[in-house]
Write a protein that holds these residues in place. Structure first.
Motif, PDB file in Angstrom:
ATOM      1  N   ILE A 331       0.864  -1.182   0.000  1.00  0.00           N
ATOM      2  CA  ILE A 331       0.000   0.000   0.000  1.00  0.00           C
ATOM      3  C   ILE A 331       0.898   1.229   0.000  1.00  0.00           C
ATOM      4  CG2 ILE A 331      -1.877   1.204   1.180  1.00  0.00           C
ATOM      5  CD1 ILE A 331      -2.625  -1.611   0.271  1.00  0.00           C
ATOM      6  N   GLU A 332       0.518   2.245  -0.757  1.00  0.00           N
ATOM      7  CA  GLU A 332       1.321   3.463  -0.826  1.00  0.00           C
ATOM      8  C   GLU A 332       0.560   4.650  -0.235  1.00  0.00           C
ATOM      9  OE1 GLU A 332       2.522   4.131  -4.822  1.00  0.00           O
ATOM     10  OE2 GLU A 332       3.575   2.225  -5.022  1.00  0.00           O
ATOM     11  N   GLY A 333       1.310   5.523   0.427  1.00  0.00           N
ATOM     12  CA  GLY A 333       0.755   6.787   0.917  1.00  0.00           C
ATOM     13  C   GLY A 333      -0.315   6.645   1.976  1.00  0.00           C
ATOM     14  N   LEU A 334      -0.218   5.623   2.828  1.00  0.00           N
ATOM     15  CA  LEU A 334      -1.235   5.436   3.864  1.00  0.00           C
ATOM     16  C   LEU A 334      -1.129   6.539   4.914  1.00  0.00           C
ATOM     17  CD1 LEU A 334      -3.484   3.824   5.218  1.00  0.00           C
ATOM     18  CD2 LEU A 334      -1.729   2.377   6.273  1.00  0.00           C
ATOM     19  N   SER A 335      -2.250   7.180   5.164  1.00  0.00           N
ATOM     20  CA  SER A 335      -2.303   8.253   6.152  1.00  0.00           C
ATOM     21  C   SER A 335      -3.693   8.277   6.772  1.00  0.00           C
ATOM     22  CB  SER A 335      -1.991   9.603   5.500  1.00  0.00           C
ATOM     23  OG  SER A 335      -2.068  10.651   6.443  1.00  0.00           O
ATOM     24  N   ILE A 336      -3.750   8.510   8.077  1.00  0.00           N
ATOM     25  CA  ILE A 336      -5.026   8.535   8.796  1.00  0.00           C
ATOM     26  C   ILE A 336      -5.115   9.832   9.585  1.00  0.00           C
ATOM     27  CG2 ILE A 336      -6.474   7.395  10.518  1.00  0.00           C
ATOM     28  CD1 ILE A 336      -5.038   4.793   9.846  1.00  0.00           C
ATOM     29  N   ARG A 352       0.158   5.436  23.180  1.00  0.00           N
ATOM     30  CA  ARG A 352       0.936   4.264  22.772  1.00  0.00           C
ATOM     31  C   ARG A 352       0.613   4.001  21.312  1.00  0.00           C
ATOM     32  NH1 ARG A 352      -2.633   4.351  26.902  1.00  0.00           N
ATOM     33  NH2 ARG A 352      -3.222   2.142  26.958  1.00  0.00           N
ATOM     34  N   VAL A 353       1.631   3.837  20.515  1.00  0.00           N
ATOM     35  CA  VAL A 353       1.433   3.622  19.087  1.00  0.00           C
ATOM     36  C   VAL A 353       2.420   2.565  18.610  1.00  0.00           C
ATOM     37  CG1 VAL A 353       2.982   5.544  18.499  1.00  0.00           C
ATOM     38  CG2 VAL A 353       1.322   4.738  16.823  1.00  0.00           C
ATOM     39  N   THR A 354       1.923   1.616  17.832  1.00  0.00           N
ATOM     40  CA  THR A 354       2.756   0.489  17.401  1.00  0.00           C
ATOM     41  C   THR A 354       3.417   0.704  16.054  1.00  0.00           C
ATOM     42  OG1 THR A 354       0.902  -0.630  16.323  1.00  0.00           O
ATOM     43  CG2 THR A 354       1.269  -1.101  18.656  1.00  0.00           C
ATOM     44  N   GLY A 355       3.083   1.780  15.362  1.00  0.00           N
ATOM     45  CA  GLY A 355       3.702   2.018  14.069  1.00  0.00           C
ATOM     46  C   GLY A 355       3.300   3.361  13.510  1.00  0.00           C
ATOM     47  N   GLY A 356       4.114   3.888  12.609  1.00  0.00           N
ATOM     48  CA  GLY A 356       3.810   5.163  11.983  1.00  0.00           C
ATOM     49  C   GLY A 356       4.233   6.349  12.831  1.00  0.00           C
ATOM     50  N   ASP A 357       4.021   7.541  12.291  1.00  0.00           N
ATOM     51  CA  ASP A 357       4.351   8.793  12.976  1.00  0.00           C
ATOM     52  C   ASP A 357       3.058   9.543  13.275  1.00  0.00           C
ATOM     53  OD1 ASP A 357       7.067   8.214  12.600  1.00  0.00           O
ATOM     54  OD2 ASP A 357       7.022   9.113  10.595  1.00  0.00           O
ATOM     55  N   PHE A 358       2.891   9.964  14.531  1.00  0.00           N
ATOM     56  CA  PHE A 358       1.658  10.646  14.928  1.00  0.00           C
ATOM     57  C   PHE A 358       1.981  11.985  15.572  1.00  0.00           C
ATOM     58  CE2 PHE A 358      -1.619  11.810  17.978  1.00  0.00           C
ATOM     59  CZ  PHE A 358      -2.780  11.672  17.218  1.00  0.00           C
ATOM     60  N   HIS A 359       1.208  13.017  15.172  1.00  0.00           N
ATOM     61  CA  HIS A 359       1.268  14.292  15.878  1.00  0.00           C
ATOM     62  C   HIS A 359      -0.070  15.002  15.730  1.00  0.00           C
ATOM     63  CE1 HIS A 359       1.967  16.007  11.855  1.00  0.00           C
ATOM     64  NE2 HIS A 359       1.585  17.167  12.374  1.00  0.00           N
ATOM     65  N   GLY A 366      -5.386  14.806  14.589  1.00  0.00           N
ATOM     66  CA  GLY A 366      -4.189  13.996  14.725  1.00  0.00           C
ATOM     67  C   GLY A 366      -3.809  13.398  13.383  1.00  0.00           C
ATOM     68  N   GLU A 367      -2.577  13.582  12.970  1.00  0.00           N
ATOM     69  CA  GLU A 367      -2.098  13.078  11.687  1.00  0.00           C
ATOM     70  C   GLU A 367      -1.216  11.862  11.940  1.00  0.00           C
ATOM     71  OE1 GLU A 367      -0.177  16.363   9.834  1.00  0.00           O
ATOM     72  OE2 GLU A 367      -2.034  17.510   9.569  1.00  0.00           O
ATOM     73  N   TRP A 368      -1.707  10.721  11.479  1.00  0.00           N
ATOM     74  CA  TRP A 368      -1.024   9.439  11.688  1.00  0.00           C
ATOM     75  C   TRP A 368      -0.532   8.964  10.326  1.00  0.00           C
ATOM     76  CZ3 TRP A 368      -3.814   4.422  13.775  1.00  0.00           C
ATOM     77  CH2 TRP A 368      -2.850   3.502  14.204  1.00  0.00           C
ATOM     78  N   HIS A 369       0.750   9.147  10.069  1.00  0.00           N
ATOM     79  CA  HIS A 369       1.327   8.850   8.761  1.00  0.00           C
ATOM     80  C   HIS A 369       2.160   7.572   8.815  1.00  0.00           C
ATOM     81  CE1 HIS A 369       0.050  12.651   7.106  1.00  0.00           C
ATOM     82  NE2 HIS A 369       0.655  13.316   8.070  1.00  0.00           N
ATOM     83  N   PHE A 370       2.149   6.864   7.692  1.00  0.00           N
ATOM     84  CA  PHE A 370       2.964   5.662   7.534  1.00  0.00           C
ATOM     85  C   PHE A 370       3.843   5.860   6.300  1.00  0.00           C
ATOM     86  CE2 PHE A 370      -0.881   4.573   9.752  1.00  0.00           C
ATOM     87  CZ  PHE A 370      -0.439   3.795  10.810  1.00  0.00           C
ATOM     88  N   PRO A 371       5.049   6.384   6.495  1.00  0.00           N
ATOM     89  CA  PRO A 371       5.910   6.714   5.352  1.00  0.00           C
ATOM     90  C   PRO A 371       6.283   5.475   4.541  1.00  0.00           C
ATOM     91  CG  PRO A 371       6.715   7.717   7.396  1.00  0.00           C
ATOM     92  CD  PRO A 371       5.671   6.721   7.776  1.00  0.00           C
ATOM     93  N   GLY A 372       6.534   5.713   3.267  1.00  0.00           N
ATOM     94  CA  GLY A 372       6.985   4.630   2.398  1.00  0.00           C
ATOM     95  C   GLY A 372       5.870   3.678   2.028  1.00  0.00           C
ATOM     96  N   LYS A 373       6.212   2.410   1.926  1.00  0.00           N
ATOM     97  CA  LYS A 373       5.275   1.383   1.480  1.00  0.00           C
ATOM     98  C   LYS A 373       4.837   0.527   2.663  1.00  0.00           C
ATOM     99  CE  LYS A 373       7.557   1.280  -3.025  1.00  0.00           C
ATOM    100  NZ  LYS A 373       8.340   0.477  -3.996  1.00  0.00           N
ATOM    101  N   THR A 374       3.529   0.352   2.788  1.00  0.00           N
ATOM    102  CA  THR A 374       2.965  -0.443   3.877  1.00  0.00           C
ATOM    103  C   THR A 374       2.719  -1.862   3.389  1.00  0.00           C
ATOM    104  OG1 THR A 374       1.879   1.525   4.783  1.00  0.00           O
ATOM    105  CG2 THR A 374       1.080  -0.613   5.528  1.00  0.00           C
TER     106      THR A 374
END
Length: 450
Positions: A331-336, A352-359, A366-374
Motif C-alpha cells: 500500500i502506498e501513501g497510507l495516512s489517517i 501508545r502507538v505500534t507504528g507510523g508517525d503521529f502528531h 491527529g495526523e497518523w502517517h505511515f511513510p513509504g510502502k505499507t
C-alpha cells in the motif's frame, strides 16, 4: 443572446492572454477581472471547493463561469439560461486541446506566442456560441501547428497520401514509430464505516484491545460499511498508427447498471455482449468508459475506532490493518487523520502507538502517517486519552477517522481486463506487433470511520 458570449484567459495578475469574442457585444474583460481576482490582495478568488463558487452573476441575464488552471484563469461569460455543466465542461475540453498543442505544463507564454493557433482552435470548438467540435484529434486535422500559414500550406492533398476512412474523433494520418496500447482502470473508493464499539460513560468498559497484537484483524459484524461505493473509469492510451479496431473485454463481479462511454464505443456490441468494448480509439489518452457501483468490497485497508476504554473509560483506540492479496505487493501513501474537536483538544496523553508517525496539529486533527510502502497482512494501533482545556469537564473522544492511500494492481470491484485485442489494423503496417499493457489503481475519494 448566444450561450457562450466570449472566452477570456488571464494570468493570476489579471493580464490578458486570450480575448476571443463570440457575440457582438459581450461583457468587457476589464469589468470581469474584479470578480475573479481580489483587487487588494491581487490574488485569484477561484479556489472554491464546488462549481457553484466559480459562478458569478453579472446581470439578470448573464453569468460568468471561471476556472483556474495552473497560473491562468479561464473566464466564460454566458447567458443566464445555460446549463451550469456546459461552460465548465467546455473549459476542461479547451484546456485538454491546448495541452495537446502546447504540451504540459500549460504556461501563459506558450499561449501568447501561439495566439493565432489558439484563435483557430476556438473557431473550430464553438459554433454560434455553442460547443461544436471538442475532440482533440479532429481539431488537430483542422488546425495544424503553426497557425493560419501552416493551415493554408496543408489544406491541399499531399502526393502519395493513402485514403483511410474518416473517423470524427481520430486523425486519419496518425503515425507512430513505437506502437503501444495501454488500459488504465482507476476506481475511486467512497466508504463510511460505523465503529465497532463506542462505550459511553457509565457503561462497563470493554477489556478487548488490539494494542500490541501481532495478528491481523477482520471487520466484525459491528463494523460493516454503511456506505461503500466506487466510481470507476477506464482510460485508453493509444499510440497506434493508422485506424486500428480494438476489442477490449472486461470482467466485473457486479453488473454495470448505468455506464457511460466515449462516442467511439460501439454500443450495439456492448448491449449484445456486456463487458465487450469494441472501438476505434482516439490518438493519445482518453476516457473510454465510466461507471458507478454500490455495495462493493471496502478495499485492502480497513480501520476501526473504539472509545470509552481503560479503567476511567476515557481512552480511545484507533486500529488499521491491511488484507492480503496476490495481485498487490504493498500500500502506498497510507495516512489517517484522527479528527477531534480543535476548540478544546490540546494534546494526547498516555499515547501508545505500534507504528507510523503521529502528531496533533493546531486544528485538533491527529495526523497518523505511515511513510513509504505499507506491507500486506499488517496492522497498527494507536491508543491514548485526549487532553482538553481545564474548563472542559466532559470526556472528549475523536469524532472520526479519515483514511487516504493508493493501491496499484487491484481495484475494489474486482474488475479485470480479460482480453485486449487489435482485431483490425488499417494503416498499422505489416508485421507490426504493438506493445500492450494494463494497470489497475485504487484511490480514495472519502473513507470515514465515525
Amino acid at each position: 443572446m448566444t450561450a457562450i458570449e466570449a472566452v477570456y484567459v488571464i494570468d493570476i495578475n489579471g493580464h490578458t492572454i486570450v480575448d476571443y469574442r463570440v457575440s457582438s457585444s459581450p461583457p468587457k474583460l476589464q469589468s470581469l477581472i474584479p470578480l475573479v481576482i481580489d483587487p487588494e490582495l491581487n490574488s485569484p478568488m477561484t479556489v472554491g471547493t464546488s462549481a457553484k463558487s466559480n459562478i458569478e452573476e453579472i446581470s439578470s441575464s448573464r453569468l460568468l463561469f471561471h476556472q483556474k488552471h495552473g497560473n491562468m484563469i479561464f473566464l466564460v461569460p454566458t447567458s443566464s439560461n445555460v446549463s451550469s455543466l456546459m461552460p465548465f465542461e467546455f473549459i476542461n475540453r479547451f484546456v485538454e486541446v491546448l495541452e495537446v498543442y502546447f504540451s504540459t505544463p500549460l504556461l501563459p507564454m506558450k499561449l501568447e506566442n501561439g495566439l493565432e493557433t489558439v484563435t483557430l482552435i476556438l473557431n473550430e470548438m464553438l459554433d454560434d456560441g455553442y460547443p461544436y467540435e471538442t475532440e482533440p484529434d479532429p481539431i488537430r486535422d483542422l488546425v495544424p501547428h503553426g497557425g493560419l500559414f501552416s493551415r493554408l500550406l496543408s489544406s491541399g492533398p499531399k502526393p502519395g497520401q493513402s485514403k483511410l476512412p474518416t473517423v470524427p474523433w481520430r486523425r486519419a494520418t496518425v503515425r507512430h514509430t513505437n506502437n503501444e496500447l495501454f488500459v488504465d482502470i482507476v476506481e475511486t473508493l467512497y466508504v463510511i464505516v460505523a465503529p465497532s464499539r463506542r462505550v459511553t460513560r457509565g457503561a462497563i468498559p470493554s477489556s478487548s484491545s488490539a494494542f500490541y497484537s501481532t495478528s491481523s484483524h477482520r471487520i466484525d459484524s459491528g463494523s460493516k460499511p454503511l456506505l461503500c461505493r466506487v466510481e470507476g473509469t477506464v482510460f485508453i492510451t493509444s499510440h497506434l498508427s493508422g485506424i486500428p479496431d480494438i476489442q477490449l473485454t472486461i470482467d466485473t463481479k457486479q453488473k454495470l447498471e448505468f455506464p457511460s462511454f466515449h462516442q467511439c464505443v460501439d454500443l450495439k456490441k456492448w448491449e449484445n455482449n456486456p463487458g465487450m468494448l469494441s472501438f476505434i480509439p482516439p490518438d493519445g489518452k482518453s476516457l473510454l468508459a465510466s461507471y458507478t457501483l454500490e455495495n462493493t468490497d471496502p478495499g485492502l485497508v480497513q480501520a476501526d475506532l473504539r472509545t470509552g476504554l481503560g479503567p476511567n473509560k476515557d481512552e480511545f483506540e484507533a486500529r488499521v490493518w491491511t488484507m492480503v492479496s496476490r495481485d498487490v505487493k504493498h500500500i502506498e501513501g497510507l495516512s489517517i487523520n484522527v479528527v477531534c474537536d480543535g476548540s478544546t483538544v490540546r494534546s494526547v496523553k498516555n499515547m501508545r502507538v505500534t507504528g507510523g508517525d503521529f502528531h496533533l496539529n493546531d486544528s485538533g486533527t491527529g495526523e497518523w502517517h505511515f511513510p513509504g510502502k505499507t506491507p500486506l497482512g499488517w496492522n497498527a494501533t494507536l491508543r491514548g486519552t485526549l487532553q482538553c482545556d481545564d474548563d472542559v469537564e466532559q470526556i472528549e473522544f475523536p469524532r472520526n477517522l479519515s483514511l487516504t492511500y493508493t493501491v496499484t494492481g487491484q481495484v475494489p470491484s474486482g474488475t479485470k481486463v480479460s482480453s485486449l485485442k487489435i482485431v483490425g489494423s488499417r494503416g498499422l503496417g505489416e508485421g507490426v506487433k504493438p506493445y500492450k499493457g494494463v494497470r489497475y489503481t485504487t484511490r480514495i475519494g472519502e473513507y470515514i470511520v465515525r
